[in-house]
Structure formats: structure tokens, C-alpha cells
Design a protein around this motif. Structure first.
Motif, PDB file in Angstrom:
ATOM      1  N   GLU A  72      -2.428   1.485  -4.325  1.00 53.35           N
ATOM      2  CA  GLU A  72      -3.324   2.785  -4.116  1.00 53.35           C
ATOM      3  C   GLU A  72      -4.563   2.811  -4.367  1.00 53.35           C
ATOM      4  O   GLU A  72      -5.222   3.653  -4.149  1.00 53.35           O
ATOM      5  CB  GLU A  72      -2.875   3.564  -5.609  1.00 53.35           C
ATOM      6  CG  GLU A  72      -3.025   2.965  -6.839  1.00 53.35           C
ATOM      7  CD  GLU A  72      -2.361   1.943  -7.398  1.00 53.35           C
ATOM      8  OE1 GLU A  72      -2.289   1.719  -8.686  1.00 53.35           O
ATOM      9  OE2 GLU A  72      -1.409   1.381  -6.772  1.00 53.35           O
ATOM     10  N   ALA A  83     -10.087   6.230   3.883  1.00 53.52           N
ATOM     11  CA  ALA A  83      -9.735   6.808   2.682  1.00 53.52           C
ATOM     12  C   ALA A  83     -10.578   7.411   2.073  1.00 53.52           C
ATOM     13  O   ALA A  83     -10.388   8.531   1.378  1.00 53.52           O
ATOM     14  CB  ALA A  83      -8.818   5.866   1.691  1.00 53.52           C
ATOM     15  N   GLY A  92      -6.250   0.149  -2.338  1.00 51.79           N
ATOM     16  CA  GLY A  92      -6.946  -0.042  -1.039  1.00 51.79           C
ATOM     17  C   GLY A  92      -7.889  -1.021  -0.978  1.00 51.79           C
ATOM     18  O   GLY A  92      -7.735  -2.101  -1.827  1.00 51.79           O
ATOM     19  N   ASP A 113      -7.516   2.646   3.171  1.00 48.85           N
ATOM     20  CA  ASP A 113      -6.313   2.328   2.922  1.00 48.85           C
ATOM     21  C   ASP A 113      -5.895   0.981   3.243  1.00 48.85           C
ATOM     22  O   ASP A 113      -6.744   0.343   4.037  1.00 48.85           O
ATOM     23  CB  ASP A 113      -5.237   3.072   3.149  1.00 48.85           C
ATOM     24  CG  ASP A 113      -5.453   4.622   2.977  1.00 48.85           C
ATOM     25  OD1 ASP A 113      -5.827   4.542   1.702  1.00 48.85           O
ATOM     26  OD2 ASP A 113      -4.990   5.580   3.623  1.00 48.85           O
TER      27      ASP A 113
END
Length: 414
Positions: free
Chosen positions: A46, A112, A48, A106
């Protein structure tokens, strides 16, 4: 006999610890940079790949390579680690359209968080500078690129400090200024000055320190306000409703005072004619942080944050605060010769060894609760080896590029 009975941080132990931290960073190696590891050394999907983690890993790898014997396998692995970090910063994490560095990807390499933050860019500059000093391929180009972005996008010459954050295309600026990002830029400026031989970097670092420490911390009882408006007015109540924010906590942060105490000594050493206020300011920051934060609530350890009446707010014990504490105590002892600083360093190393070093895992526990039990109120997992490595290197007298010290013998200090 336990070596901590006489010396809590003997060279053979600190050297082994540094090698174990480099091995931990190797576990974080990922095709797009370095992953955020959990307590067992597995990537947290979660999270990354963060720019700041990748840059710190590259910096530590380069630093370890500088200090290792040329024939030493650990040194070669550390250099390879640094080379990987530098390459990923130049390719995966760099924005190919608008320039600068994404904050996070990510695990599949998709951006992200496309924001551009001074905090992350400070560590890219640091990685480029340390990598250049260590001869890491691509590091000089990374340093030049990072310096250009910091100069053109973040640095505010009229203020003598850096802006905080922008959106991806640099059109939207956050109306906030932060002491934390500017502190790490001071660190990066000193390293860049050492790598390039350009004295302007140290003068810039002094200007930031003069405002944040010479004016703001001195005007607030040697406690540094961390949060400011866009025109650098103090925001003392910032994040009162979110006091455990991992990067912008409410109140004042004694760990940053300890970190600044050491940085001021490095600024002093980097200048041909440093101002006289730097050493007294470093000692005042150190004394205030140690007095107000260490064992304030019945157990050993540093309370993470305090309010403006010096009452603990977040009582968790962070590994990075203890690491910066022993590094600052060591630096001040070398600078002044005062034995009290050596006493602080010994006391805090014993604490580190008793509570933070996880020999089974090969890393340091990142957060403990007020009773020195493992916790994750602010930090989940163990993404960082940078602070612990710094403390261990200082214990051995292994200064990073740009982080020399004047000594008691050489300066006439007490």
C-alpha cells in the motif's frame, strides 16, 4: 562481558550494525526504487515506492561505500545499492514531462502521488551529492539535475528559504512553509557544497539557519516552530487536531532541535568565517530538547512532541529522535571537549541498545510507546536506515561529505 558495560557503542559493534542496516536496505530494493518495509522486512504494497526512501537508501549506500575497504564485499554491495537508487531517481521516479520528482509510485511504477515536495527533493539533492563524492555512476548528473530543480522551483531568493510543495506541473503552490523541509535542504546544501567545491551552498545553508534558529527558535525559548504561512508567519496551532501527523505534527519537535544542533556545527565548519552564534545556539537547542523531552513521563526515551507549555503531546519514542540525540551529543563533545556531552551519548546509546536495536530482524524498531513497547501510532513498519546509520557513523568518527566539525583542540573551545 557485554561490551556495553564499558562502552555502549564500541567500533566493532557500530561497524556490524552499519553493515546490517545496509543489508536491510538491500531487502527493500525494488525495480522502481526502494520499497517501504514492514517490521519483518517485507514490502508494504500500500505504500509503494517513495522518493524520500529511495534517495535515503542511495545516500546510505554511497556513504557506506565511501567508508568501506575497497576490497570489502559489503562496500561493493553498498555501491551497487547506491547505483540502483541513483538510476531509479533519474528514471522511474523523475517526472519526464514537467521535471522534478514524483513523491510516490505504486509498486508497478505508476505515479501514485504526483505532487512535488521540497522534503523529497532535498533527499534527491543529498543522494546526488553523496553519490558524487563516492563516485557512483550517474550521481553527478543527478546532483546537477536536482540542484537545477531546487534552484528554479523551490528556492525563494527573496526569503532566503524554500517553498514547500507544488502540484505536478508547478502551477499550484501550497500556501504553507515548513521548517522540516528547509532543515533537510540545509543538510543537502552542505553535502552539495562538499561535492562541488562551491561555497555558495554553505552560505545558503547559513541563511536558512539564521532565520529558523537564530530568529525563530531563539525567540521561542530555543524551541523551533515548525509550521508557517506562505509569508513565514508562525502557525503555532497548526495540526492541533492531527497531532500525530508523521511529517507535520502539532507543537514542537525536540528531535529536530537535536538534529539542528548538529547541523549548526556542520554549517560552522563549512564556512571560512562563521558567525559566533552558531555554537551557543547549538548548545541551547540541545540543552532545551534534552531537558524537556528525555524521560519526561516516567520512562526513559524522548517524548516525540511537546506543546508550547512543554507538556508531552505524542509520548511515543521514535528511533530517529534517539539516533539524532546520540549524533548531536557526539558532535558537541568533539566540538567543545565538554565531558557532559559524552555522558549523554553513553546514556542514550545504552537506551538504543536496550530498546531500539532489533538484533533478530537486523534493523531498529522505529517506534515505541511510552512504556518502550513496540508501537505504530505514527510509523508503521521500518522504512528507514538513514538516521540510525548516521548515528553509528558519527560514533566511529565517519563524517559524511560536507559534515566536518571543528574540534575543541583546533578551535580553542573549552
Amino acid at each position: 562481558m557485554d561490551p556495553s558495560a564499558d562502552d555502549p557503542a564500541p567500533p566493532e559493534w557500530t561497524r556490524a550494525q552499519r553493515e546490517r542496516l545496509v543489508a536491510w536496505a538491500e531487502r527493500a530494493r525494488h525495480p522502481h526504487g526502494f520499497a517501504w518495509l514492514d517490521d519483518t522486512g517485507r514490502p508494504r504494497a500500500e505504500e509503494g515506492v517513495h522518493t524520500w526512501i529511495t534517495a535515503r537508501a542511495a545516500h546510505v549506500g554511497a556513504l557506506h561505500a565511501l567508508h568501506a575497504d575497497g576490497a570489502d564485499g559489503t562496500g561493493r554491495r553498498a555501491a551497487a545499492l547506491a547505483e540502483h537508487g541513483v538510476a531509479r531517481l533519474r528514471e522511474s521516479l523523475r517526472d519526464p514531462v514537467h521535471g522534478g520528482w514524483f513523491s510516490r509510485l505504486d509498486l508497478d511504477g505508476t505515479p501514485a502521488d504526483t505532487g512535488k515536495a521540497a522534503y523529497q527533493h532535498a533527499f534527491v539533492l543529498l543522494a546526488g551529492a553523496t553519490g558524487t563524492a563516492a563516485g557512483i555512476p550517474g550521481a553527478a548528473a543527478l546532483l546537477a539535475d536536482a540542484a537545477a530543480v531546487v534552484d528554479s522551483r523551490f528556492w525563494d531568493e527573496s526569503a532566503g528559504r524554500a517553498a514547500e510543495a507544488f502540484d505536478r506541473d508547478w502551477t499550484g503552490a501550497e500556501p504553507y512553509r515548513g521548517a522540516n523541509s528547509n532543515m533537510h535542504l540545509v543538510e543537502a546544501f552542505l553535502a552539495a557544497g562538499a561535492a562541488t567545491g562551491e561555497p555558495a551552498w554553505a552560505r545558503r545553508a547559513l541563511g536558512v539557519a539564521a532565520f529558523l534558529i537564530g530568529e525563530q527558535a531563539a525567540g521561542h525559548g530555543h524551541r523551533l516552530p515548525e509550521h508557517y504561512t506562505a509569508d513565514w508567519a508562525v502557525l503555532p496551532e497548526y495540526n492541533r487536531d492531527r497531532p500525530a501527523d508523521p511529517f507535520r505534527p502539532y507543537g514542537w519537535t525536540p528531535g529536530h532541535s537535536l538534529e539542528w544542533a548538529r547541523l549548526l556545527l556542520h554549517v560552522e565548519a563549512a564556512l571560512a568565517d562563521p558567525p559566533e552564534w552558531l555554537l551557543p545556539a547549538a548548545e541551547a537547542l540541545f540543552a532545551t530538547a534534552a531537558r524537556e523531552s528525555w524521560a519526561r513521563d516516567g520512562a526513559d526515551g524522548f517524548c516525540y512532541t511537546l506543546d508550547w507549555s512543554n507538556r508531552p503531546v505524542i509520548r511515543a519514542r521514535m528511533h530517529w529522535v534517539a539516533a539524532e540525540a546520540v549524533a548531536a551529543a557526539t558532535a558537541l563533545h568533539r566540538r567543545t571537549g565538554a565531558p557532559g556531552y559524552a555522558g549523554h551519548a553513553d546514556r542514550w546509546w545504552r537506551y538504543v541498545r536496550a530498546h531500539l536495536v532489533d538484533d533478530a530482524a537486523g534493523n531498529w524498531r522505529h517506534e515505541l510507546d511510552a512504556g518502550n513497547r513496540p508501537a505504530a501510532t505514527v510509523w508503521a513498519g521500518r522504512p528507514d536506515v538513514y538516521h540510525a546509520y548516521t548515528a553509528l557513523a558519527f560514533a566511529e568518527g565517519l563524517a559524511a561529505p560536507g559534515f566536518a566539525l571543528r574540534t575543541a583542540e583546533g578551535s580553542g573551545a573549552r
